[in-house]
Write an enzyme that holds these catalytic residues in place. Structure first.
Site, PDB file in Angstrom:
ATOM      1  N   LYS A  53      31.479  24.536  18.234  1.00 52.21           N
ATOM      2  CA  LYS A  53      30.191  24.619  18.926  1.00 52.21           C
ATOM      3  C   LYS A  53      30.002  26.015  19.536  1.00 52.21           C
ATOM      4  O   LYS A  53      28.926  26.598  19.459  1.00 52.21           O
ATOM      5  CB  LYS A  53      30.102  23.514  19.996  1.00 52.21           C
ATOM      6  CG  LYS A  53      29.992  22.129  19.352  1.00 52.21           C
ATOM      7  CD  LYS A  53      30.230  20.967  20.304  1.00 52.21           C
ATOM      8  CE  LYS A  53      30.277  19.653  19.516  1.00 52.21           C
ATOM      9  NZ  LYS A  53      30.580  18.471  20.335  1.00 52.21           N
ATOM     10  N   GLN A  97      32.617  16.766  26.156  1.00 53.77           N
ATOM     11  CA  GLN A  97      33.210  16.400  24.869  1.00 53.77           C
ATOM     12  C   GLN A  97      33.923  15.052  24.958  1.00 53.77           C
ATOM     13  O   GLN A  97      34.724  14.823  25.864  1.00 53.77           O
ATOM     14  CB  GLN A  97      34.189  17.506  24.423  1.00 53.77           C
ATOM     15  CG  GLN A  97      34.771  17.295  23.046  1.00 53.77           C
ATOM     16  CD  GLN A  97      33.733  17.294  21.932  1.00 53.77           C
ATOM     17  OE1 GLN A  97      32.851  18.138  21.877  1.00 53.77           O
ATOM     18  NE2 GLN A  97      33.815  16.308  21.044  1.00 53.77           N
ATOM     19  N   ASP A 120      23.009  16.357  23.897  1.00 52.22           N
ATOM     20  CA  ASP A 120      23.593  15.358  22.991  1.00 52.22           C
ATOM     21  C   ASP A 120      22.604  14.216  22.731  1.00 52.22           C
ATOM     22  O   ASP A 120      22.772  13.449  21.790  1.00 52.22           O
ATOM     23  CB  ASP A 120      24.878  14.768  23.609  1.00 52.22           C
ATOM     24  CG  ASP A 120      26.132  15.506  23.163  1.00 52.22           C
ATOM     25  OD1 ASP A 120      26.125  16.090  22.067  1.00 52.22           O
ATOM     26  OD2 ASP A 120      27.129  15.477  23.918  1.00 52.22           O
TER      27      ASP A 120
END
Ligand code: NDP
Length: 293
Positions: A53, A97, A120
């Site tokens: 990322k 995460q 997200d």
């Protein structure tokens, strides 16, 4: 039948190209989109995802910050980190995460992230907006799957889609998106899971079969209809002493067996994975655009 390989890398490249113009406009206005990733513990796969990322941010000229914390981090400490990122004007997107250690309630953390920074797309506000077809921070993997299908001109309208897996990050949101009345929607969707009876009978009906199971090669060729489109979301590490890392990545589909039977199939790696990251970048840019409106 020749099976076409649907590489996500190509599509991700075209999305990055599209984002570059939007990023340049933001920078002209003095804004660099910023993404913060919080990594708790030392799970090697999670560390790899976060590195991917950050690399994607670097490639596009986005600002990124990784906050790495010990596995013993408490729930309150994590919530405090998220709250300070909520307040930080350099940060437009926040992700924690997954997986987090067992002392942390992932849901409590998700709802602490400001919905407008929830890149997200997991916050209940964004999930609700997605369900009623009004969201613009859509969950990255299902959105990425739709963009991949769109690129390869796979229209789900009127098609029988079977999704194996009912998680809140892949299976359920993908089902909701495919059901929408609108472009890349209008599919007839079945969602299967570990308690589904006669799984093979159901998967064999699919014009488009999506496997989001998280177990290596569960979907065998005899579970796939001749000429189907197969989207393999799974990323599984299996031991492989011939590989210097000691493992290799395989999907949830036994790809070799499906070659010549499926019309189109996504590879692992290089299929859905790059799409997920591309959509994360897109959400970060969207969040930054919104922040200056
Ligand atoms: P989850 O573990 O949250 O969900 C897995 C789903 O599969 C569950 O609904 C489970 O059923 C179902 N399932 C498990 N075993 C079987 C079985 N034998 N037959 C039928 N259904 C089964 O996983 P995620 O959705 O988070 O992820 C799925 C996979 O996708 C993982 O490999 C993950 O690493 C990968 N992934 C890849 C991404 C990418 O960018 N490429 C992004 C996100 C995920 P039940 O609900 O009954 O337990």
């Amino acid at each position: 039948m020749d099976t076409q390989i649907l590489t996500g890398k190509e599509v991700a490249k075209s999305i990055r190209k599209e984002l570059k113009g939007r990023i340049a406009t933001l920078k002209e206005r003095g804004v660099t989109p910023g993404l913060a990733a919080v990594l708790v513990g030392d799970d090697p796969a999670s560390a790899t995802y976060v590195r991917g990322k950050v690399a994607a941010c670097d490639k596009l000229g986005l600002y990124s910050r990784v906050i790495k914390k010990d596995v013993s981090l408490s729930q309150d400490e994590l919530v405090d980190i998220v709250r300070s990122l909520n307040e930080d004007p350099q940060i437009h997107g926040i992700l924690v995460q997954s997986p987090v250690p067992p002392q942390i309630d992932e849901h409590a953390v998700t709802v602490t992230i400001l919905p407008e920074k929830d890149v997200d797309g997991f916050h209940p506000y964004n999930v609700g907006m997605m369900l009623i077809g009004r969201g613009d921070l859509l969950p990255c993997t299902p959105h990425g799957i739709l963009r991949l299908m769109e690129f390869y001109e796979i229209d789900p309208a009127g098609q029988e889609v079977v999704i194996v897996g009912r998680s809140s990050i892949v299976g359920k949101p993908l089902a909701a998106m495919l059901l929408r009345k609108g472009p890349m929607g209008n599919a007839t969707v079945t969602v299967a899971h570990s308690r589904t009876a006669n799984l093979a009978e159901i998967t064999c009906r699919a014009d488009i079969l999506v496997a989001a199971i998280g177990k290596p090669e569960v979907i065998k060729a005899d579970m796939v209809k001749e000429g189907a489109v197969v989207i393999d979301v799974g990323v599984n590490r299996v031991e492989d002493s011939s590989n210097e890392k000691g493992y290799r990545l395989v999907g949830d589909v036994e790809v070799a067996g499906c070659m010549g039977k499926a019309a189109k199939i996504t590879p692992v790696p290089g299929g859905v994975g790059p799409m997920t990251i591309a959509m994360l970048m897109a959400n970060t840019v969207t969040a930054a655009e919104r922040a200056i409106k």
